[in-house]
Design an enzyme around this catalytic site. Sequence first.
Site, short mmCIF file in Angstrom:
data_model
loop_
_atom_site.label_atom_id
_atom_site.label_comp_id
_atom_site.label_asym_id
_atom_site.label_seq_id
_atom_site.Cartn_x
_atom_site.Cartn_y
_atom_site.Cartn_z
N GLN A 141 0.85 -1.20 0.00
CA GLN A 141 0.00 0.00 0.00
C GLN A 141 0.88 1.24 0.00
O GLN A 141 1.61 1.48 0.96
CB GLN A 141 -0.90 -0.02 1.23
CG GLN A 141 -1.84 1.17 1.35
CD GLN A 141 -2.69 1.05 2.60
OE1 GLN A 141 -3.38 0.08 2.81
NE2 GLN A 141 -2.62 2.06 3.45
N GLU A 259 -8.71 -1.50 5.95
CA GLU A 259 -7.49 -1.62 6.76
C GLU A 259 -7.82 -1.60 8.24
O GLU A 259 -7.28 -2.38 9.03
CB GLU A 259 -6.52 -0.50 6.43
CG GLU A 259 -5.23 -0.56 7.23
CD GLU A 259 -4.23 0.51 6.83
OE1 GLU A 259 -3.04 0.32 7.11
OE2 GLU A 259 -4.64 1.52 6.23
#
Length: 413
Positions: A141, A259
């Site tokens: 990410q 997340e």
Amino acid sequence: MPQPKVDTWRAEVRQWLAATLAPRQAADTPGHTAADLAVFHNLTDAQERELLDRCRAYQRARHDAGYQALTLPTENGGQGLTAAHAAVFAQEEAAFDVPPSTELISVTVRLVAMSVSLFGTPEQRATHARAFLRTDLLACQLFSEPGAGSDLAALRTRARRDGEDWVIDGQKVWTSGAQFAEYGLLLARTDPDVVKQAGITAFLVPMDSPGVEIRPIRQMSGGASFNEVFLSGVRVPDGLRIGRPGQGWEVANATLAFERTASGSGNRRKGGTFDDVLALARSLERTGDPLVRRRLADLYVRGALRAATVDRVARASAAGGRPGPEASLTKLMASDLLTRTGQVAAELMGARITADTGEPGTFAWTEHLLGAPGYRLAGGTDQIQRNLISERVLKLPGEPRVDKVPFSELSGN
């Protein structure tokens, strides 16, 4: 297609897990190593690759058996099952010895795969989302920057259109597993002339592209699972753009919600559990102390409350398709529980936490204490989570802008 009955499906799940994994062993002794109690991995590259191979083997078996992305709609590459089915799988899986996951596996399966599934084109879903869900490809990410962590909308990485490509320049930081990833889900500013949230676009960047440089960051706990990533003139084809130009903020919010849900749940052992602390207390013969019993009870209750909240938020998220700001609750509770777990362990050990006496499972807790503070920052700081909960869940007024508060009020004069 009718949904399978939960009870019948539970039996099928249990049978598959029993044929795939060994039963989970209870933590009735304090003989855990530092690696067992670590919040973030402290492994060599060879050890990390070996762990990734074990994790990927399980993820592929789970995917091929039809147990991956359970609540994701079938048109997006998931199983299209209910939140009740997902809860049942998690309950049954907890009874087995699942390979300990890594940040990179979690990011790939729970964040990037889900975001590509929701925002990607049919071609991107077929080419990349399925490969991420199965971990045939790994993805990191690329969101945070040195000057844009909590204020992600202030990112400075730029992407400009050049024919059929985008040219990207900038820097990212705190990127877990970048050195092992094939792709990175990146946010870049593509339009500097609009409000900052509206000028951001998301891309899948091949991590072996010319112009990508990865530098590990050594943590105080000793590991180097995080990285800085520098991008200099990196060319990315428009076919790897995720969502519309300018839709990056929407992609980011969905990804960050995933997340926070992933950070507060899952099978990834992060820094010890209540069972580990209880085993430690028993080995030190402290369970007869009423104050110790009170601390253990408090830790147990908080763990049970977190588990119940994870289940409730997961059910609500699955029913709605995307997790909302309520996911901040699970992230905040997870970081708080990690901190309290370390505090109780340290109180039980006293000087043993700072000096290695050779007793098993004692000094190893230093790995937890050095890593736990970082988890209050990872996935969004505790302060940001509290703001999200207050403003988006409780509907309280937002914080006043500091630049509009008189200096006399700030200074107390």
